[in-house]
Design an enzyme around this catalytic site. Sequence first.
Site, PDB file in Angstrom:
ATOM      1  N   GLY A   4      17.604  58.154  -9.319  1.00  0.00           N
ATOM      2  CA  GLY A   4      18.962  58.498  -8.478  1.00  0.00           C
ATOM      3  C   GLY A   4      19.323  60.067  -9.009  1.00  0.00           C
TER       4      GLY A   4
ATOM      5  N   GLU B 179      18.971  48.691 -13.125  1.00  0.00           N
ATOM      6  CA  GLU B 179      20.510  48.661 -12.790  1.00  0.00           C
ATOM      7  C   GLU B 179      20.961  46.958 -13.216  1.00  0.00           C
ATOM      8  OE1 GLU B 179      19.938  50.113  -8.823  1.00  0.00           O
ATOM      9  OE2 GLU B 179      19.521  52.077  -9.704  1.00  0.00           O
TER      10      GLU B 179
ATOM     11  N   SER C 140      13.265  59.255  -8.708  1.00  0.00           N
ATOM     12  CA  SER C 140      13.264  60.511  -7.653  1.00  0.00           C
ATOM     13  C   SER C 140      11.938  60.754  -6.973  1.00  0.00           C
ATOM     14  CB  SER C 140      13.855  61.450  -8.592  1.00  0.00           C
ATOM     15  OG  SER C 140      15.259  61.356  -9.194  1.00  0.00           O
TER      16      SER C 140
ATOM     17  N   GLU D  24      10.248  52.973 -14.672  1.00  0.00           N
ATOM     18  CA  GLU D  24      11.322  53.837 -14.051  1.00  0.00           C
ATOM     19  C   GLU D  24      11.987  54.274 -15.011  1.00  0.00           C
ATOM     20  OE1 GLU D  24      11.840  52.557  -9.578  1.00  0.00           O
ATOM     21  OE2 GLU D  24      13.122  51.102 -11.260  1.00  0.00           O
TER      22      GLU D  24
ATOM     23  N   HIS E 252      15.188  45.525 -13.009  1.00  0.00           N
ATOM     24  CA  HIS E 252      15.286  46.767 -12.617  1.00  0.00           C
ATOM     25  C   HIS E 252      16.520  47.499 -13.485  1.00  0.00           C
ATOM     26  CE1 HIS E 252      16.994  50.246 -10.561  1.00  0.00           C
ATOM     27  NE2 HIS E 252      15.934  50.275  -9.958  1.00  0.00           N
TER      28      HIS E 252
ATOM     29  N   ASN F 198      12.718  50.257  -2.811  1.00  0.00           N
ATOM     30  CA  ASN F 198      13.937  49.428  -3.269  1.00  0.00           C
ATOM     31  C   ASN F 198      15.210  49.759  -2.601  1.00  0.00           C
ATOM     32  OD1 ASN F 198      15.937  48.043  -4.718  1.00  0.00           O
ATOM     33  ND2 ASN F 198      15.510  49.252  -6.517  1.00  0.00           N
ATOM     34  N   TRP F 199      15.778  49.016  -1.632  1.00  0.00           N
ATOM     35  CA  TRP F 199      16.816  49.609  -0.849  1.00  0.00           C
ATOM     36  C   TRP F 199      18.157  49.420  -1.686  1.00  0.00           C
ATOM     37  CZ3 TRP F 199      15.611  47.595   4.515  1.00  0.00           C
ATOM     38  CH2 TRP F 199      14.615  48.226   5.269  1.00  0.00           C
ATOM     39  N   LYS F 200      18.338  48.873  -2.802  1.00  0.00           N
ATOM     40  CA  LYS F 200      19.541  48.537  -3.590  1.00  0.00           C
ATOM     41  C   LYS F 200      20.244  47.912  -2.866  1.00  0.00           C
ATOM     42  CE  LYS F 200      17.821  51.938  -6.857  1.00  0.00           C
ATOM     43  NZ  LYS F 200      18.060  52.881  -7.677  1.00  0.00           N
TER      44      LYS F 200
ATOM     45  N   GLY G 159      13.566  54.583  -4.423  1.00  0.00           N
ATOM     46  CA  GLY G 159      14.832  54.255  -4.242  1.00  0.00           C
ATOM     47  C   GLY G 159      15.460  55.177  -2.823  1.00  0.00           C
ATOM     48  N   GLY G 160      16.239  56.355  -2.959  1.00  0.00           N
ATOM     49  CA  GLY G 160      16.930  56.947  -2.325  1.00  0.00           C
ATOM     50  C   GLY G 160      16.077  57.555  -1.021  1.00  0.00           C
TER      51      GLY G 160
HETATM   52  P1  13P Z   1      15.383  56.839  -6.882  1.00  0.00           P
HETATM   53  O1  13P Z   1      14.435  57.074  -6.033  1.00  0.00           O
HETATM   54  O2  13P Z   1      16.647  56.887  -5.804  1.00  0.00           O
HETATM   55  O3  13P Z   1      15.634  57.762  -7.956  1.00  0.00           O
HETATM   56  O4  13P Z   1      15.439  55.267  -7.217  1.00  0.00           O
HETATM   57  C1  13P Z   1      14.440  54.719  -8.037  1.00  0.00           C
HETATM   58  C2  13P Z   1      14.733  53.231  -8.410  1.00  0.00           C
HETATM   59  O5  13P Z   1      15.304  52.723  -8.993  1.00  0.00           O
HETATM   60  C3  13P Z   1      13.772  52.133  -7.411  1.00  0.00           C
HETATM   61  O6  13P Z   1      13.704  51.206  -7.849  1.00  0.00           O
END
Ligand code: 13P
Length: 253
Positions: free
Chosen positions: A172, A98, A212, A166, A96, A10-12, A233-234
């Site tokens: 994050g 967010e 993470s 999640e 998600h 997920n590149w956000k 994510g990251g």
């Molecule tokens: P991180 O891997 O950056 O913690 O993010 C997880 C995430 O929200 C994937 O959708």
Amino acid sequence: VSRSFIVAANWKMNKGPIESVEFLSEFFSLFTKWPKCEIVIFPPAIDLVSVARMIEEKPLRWGAQNCHFEDNGAFTGENSPKVIAELGADYTLVGHSERRKIFGEIDEMLAKKIVAVQRHNMIPMLCVGEELSERESGKTNLVITEQLKKGLSQANLETKIVLAYEPVWAIGTGKVATPEQAEDAHAVLRKMLIEIGGESLSERTPILYGGSVKPENAAELSKKPNIDGFLVGGAALAPASYAGIIKNSQLAF
Ligand code: 13P
């Protein structure tokens, strides 16, 4: 168990069309043998056309991070599930944390989005997860099972659905859930799936862990029987670390 192992990125709100294509060509070059797991990329919507072109020839899947529940109309700034499907997307993320927290998406809206994604023959990837305060007050199982029940309340349970657990406190933050914490939550979700749609739905639905995930913790997490993949994510923003997660997950196969 016949569930496929899925490693999704997920590149956000990161990367534009050019960076996306650069990422993919570097990423492809990191494999001499294509991994056996399923790989799914969720780029920002504005990159989807470029990504679709680039992926055409590769055994890689992709999808949108969000969509509206209607196909068209006066919804300024939104993206149509119909158009996302026309571009060739396999998946769309729904709910998600967010989207829930920052954009106020509620379960009722997410249930409609699941219907919309399925209407266009895409696979919904429904995200659930508790906040730190909810975990600390012992509400984790209640929160995630409610999110799951409400999210799937209008869904077609005969076609494929993917879940992602999640925990919000792990997103994050660098603070990963322990393999036991993740496994416990996944087992609770799998049990709830039986209640929602029977043994078959529960058995065949992949449940991914997100929060993470890194190359360093992927192997341990991937060994747990109810962890069927990751939503990253990251650590999925750089080709080498994303590939590292995939390769380390393979160790458990
Ligand atoms: P991180 O891997 O950056 O913690 O993010 C997880 C995430 O929200 C994937 O959708």
